[in-house]
Design a protein around this motif. Structure first.
Motif, PDB file in Angstrom:
ATOM      1  N   TYR A  84       0.832  -1.202   0.000  1.00 26.09           N
ATOM      2  CA  TYR A  84       0.000   0.000   0.000  1.00 26.09           C
ATOM      3  C   TYR A  84       0.872   1.260   0.000  1.00 26.09           C
ATOM      4  CZ  TYR A  84      -3.794   3.230   0.837  1.00 26.09           C
ATOM      5  OH  TYR A  84      -4.689   4.258   0.704  1.00 26.09           O
ATOM      6  N   SER A  88       0.811   3.979  -3.002  1.00 24.09           N
ATOM      7  CA  SER A  88       0.554   5.390  -2.720  1.00 24.09           C
ATOM      8  C   SER A  88       1.614   6.281  -3.355  1.00 24.09           C
ATOM      9  CB  SER A  88       0.514   5.633  -1.211  1.00 24.09           C
ATOM     10  OG  SER A  88      -0.552   4.922  -0.633  1.00 24.09           O
ATOM     11  N   ASN A  94      -7.212   5.156  -9.302  1.00 26.14           N
ATOM     12  CA  ASN A  94      -8.337   4.657  -8.494  1.00 26.14           C
ATOM     13  C   ASN A  94      -7.882   3.903  -7.243  1.00 26.14           C
ATOM     14  OD1 ASN A  94     -10.790   5.565  -9.295  1.00 26.14           O
ATOM     15  ND2 ASN A  94     -11.449   3.665 -10.252  1.00 26.14           N
ATOM     16  N   SER A  96      -7.704   2.776  -3.730  1.00 20.47           N
ATOM     17  CA  SER A  96      -8.660   2.840  -2.609  1.00 20.47           C
ATOM     18  C   SER A  96      -7.919   3.056  -1.307  1.00 20.47           C
ATOM     19  CB  SER A  96      -9.463   1.539  -2.522  1.00 20.47           C
ATOM     20  OG  SER A  96      -8.658   0.495  -1.984  1.00 20.47           O
ATOM     21  N   ASP A  97      -8.673   3.325  -0.268  1.00 22.23           N
ATOM     22  CA  ASP A  97      -8.122   3.271   1.076  1.00 22.23           C
ATOM     23  C   ASP A  97      -7.906   1.811   1.423  1.00 22.23           C
ATOM     24  OD1 ASP A  97      -8.324   6.046   1.442  1.00 22.23           O
ATOM     25  OD2 ASP A  97     -10.354   5.903   2.256  1.00 22.23           O
ATOM     26  N   PHE A  99      -8.608  -1.423   3.469  1.00 21.27           N
ATOM     27  CA  PHE A  99      -9.821  -1.874   4.145  1.00 21.27           C
ATOM     28  C   PHE A  99      -9.616  -3.283   4.677  1.00 21.27           C
ATOM     29  CE2 PHE A  99     -10.315  -2.978  -0.333  1.00 21.27           C
ATOM     30  CZ  PHE A  99     -10.751  -4.300  -0.297  1.00 21.27           C
ATOM     31  N   PHE A 109      -6.451  -3.555  -0.475  1.00 22.15           N
ATOM     32  CA  PHE A 109      -6.742  -2.319  -1.200  1.00 22.15           C
ATOM     33  C   PHE A 109      -6.812  -2.669  -2.689  1.00 22.15           C
ATOM     34  CE2 PHE A 109      -2.168  -2.612  -1.200  1.00 22.15           C
ATOM     35  CZ  PHE A 109      -1.772  -2.141  -2.447  1.00 22.15           C
ATOM     36  N   PHE A 111      -6.743  -0.955  -6.927  1.00 20.24           N
ATOM     37  CA  PHE A 111      -6.399   0.107  -7.863  1.00 20.24           C
ATOM     38  C   PHE A 111      -6.637  -0.431  -9.268  1.00 20.24           C
ATOM     39  CE2 PHE A 111      -2.633  -2.280  -6.787  1.00 20.24           C
ATOM     40  CZ  PHE A 111      -2.053  -2.566  -8.020  1.00 20.24           C
ATOM     41  N   ASN A 112      -6.517   0.441 -10.263  1.00 19.57           N
ATOM     42  CA  ASN A 112      -6.734   0.029 -11.652  1.00 19.57           C
ATOM     43  C   ASN A 112      -5.428   0.026 -12.430  1.00 19.57           C
ATOM     44  OD1 ASN A 112      -9.445  -0.105 -11.118  1.00 19.57           O
ATOM     45  ND2 ASN A 112      -9.968   1.770 -12.203  1.00 19.57           N
ATOM     46  N   GLN A 118      -9.215  -3.966 -12.524  1.00 22.83           N
ATOM     47  CA  GLN A 118      -8.981  -3.749 -11.094  1.00 22.83           C
ATOM     48  C   GLN A 118      -8.030  -4.810 -10.556  1.00 22.83           C
ATOM     49  OE1 GLN A 118     -11.917  -4.476  -7.768  1.00 22.83           O
ATOM     50  NE2 GLN A 118     -11.948  -2.238  -7.838  1.00 22.83           N
ATOM     51  N   GLU A 120      -6.473  -6.188  -6.900  1.00 22.40           N
ATOM     52  CA  GLU A 120      -6.566  -6.166  -5.442  1.00 22.40           C
ATOM     53  C   GLU A 120      -5.301  -6.782  -4.879  1.00 22.40           C
ATOM     54  OE1 GLU A 120     -10.070  -7.131  -2.568  1.00 22.40           O
ATOM     55  OE2 GLU A 120      -9.021  -9.027  -2.943  1.00 22.40           O
TER      56      GLU A 120
END
Length: 129
Positions: A84, A88, A94, A96-97, A99, A109, A111-112, A118, A120
């Motif tokens: 993550y 960042s 895209n 995400s936070d 989770f 988390f 992203f694309n 997507q 994960e």
């Protein structure tokens, strides 16, 4: 009748792209995957174990690239927090936070990739998840 009892050598999920070069750069430079098989208009990257992702030039493949992407590539890692932090810094599309899903026993988390597939990245939060 039952399926043949032969050993699976590779598992490959194929994604179809308008811009194969851009996708290759993302999976090599951002995701750090290694090209395992180069078939010209299809590039197969090793993820881990028997898992691979195939990037296909939609002009030549069996399917066509589509704006709607009803599929997700999920990669289980040991340290989702390190991934993550890296995502960042890369400012991935895209992103995400972070989770947690207690029902599934994961911390994750998403992203694309460059054409909207997507991805994960997740770690297990308990044994057996």
């Amino acid at each position: 009748m039952t399926p043949p009892k032969t050993r699976v050598q590779k598992v490959i999920t194929f994604f179809y792209y308008h811009d194969l070069t851009r996708a290759m750069e993302f999976y090599e430079q951002v995701m750090g995957l290694t090209l395992a098989i180069d078939q010209g208009w299809c590039k197969i990257y090793h993820i881990g174990g028997a898992a691979h992702v195939g990037l296909v030039d939609q002009a030549r493949g069996m399917q066509k690239a589509s704006a709607q992407k009803p599929v997700q590539l999920c990669i289980r890692v040991e340290d989702v927090d390190a991934w993550y932090d890296y995502a960042s810094v890369c400012a991935l599309d895209n992103l995400s936070d972070m989770f947690e899903n207690d029902a599934l026993g994961i911390r994750a988390f998403v992203f694309n990739d460059p054409e909207g597939y997507q991805i994960e990245i997740q770690s297990a939060t308990r044994e057996g998840s």
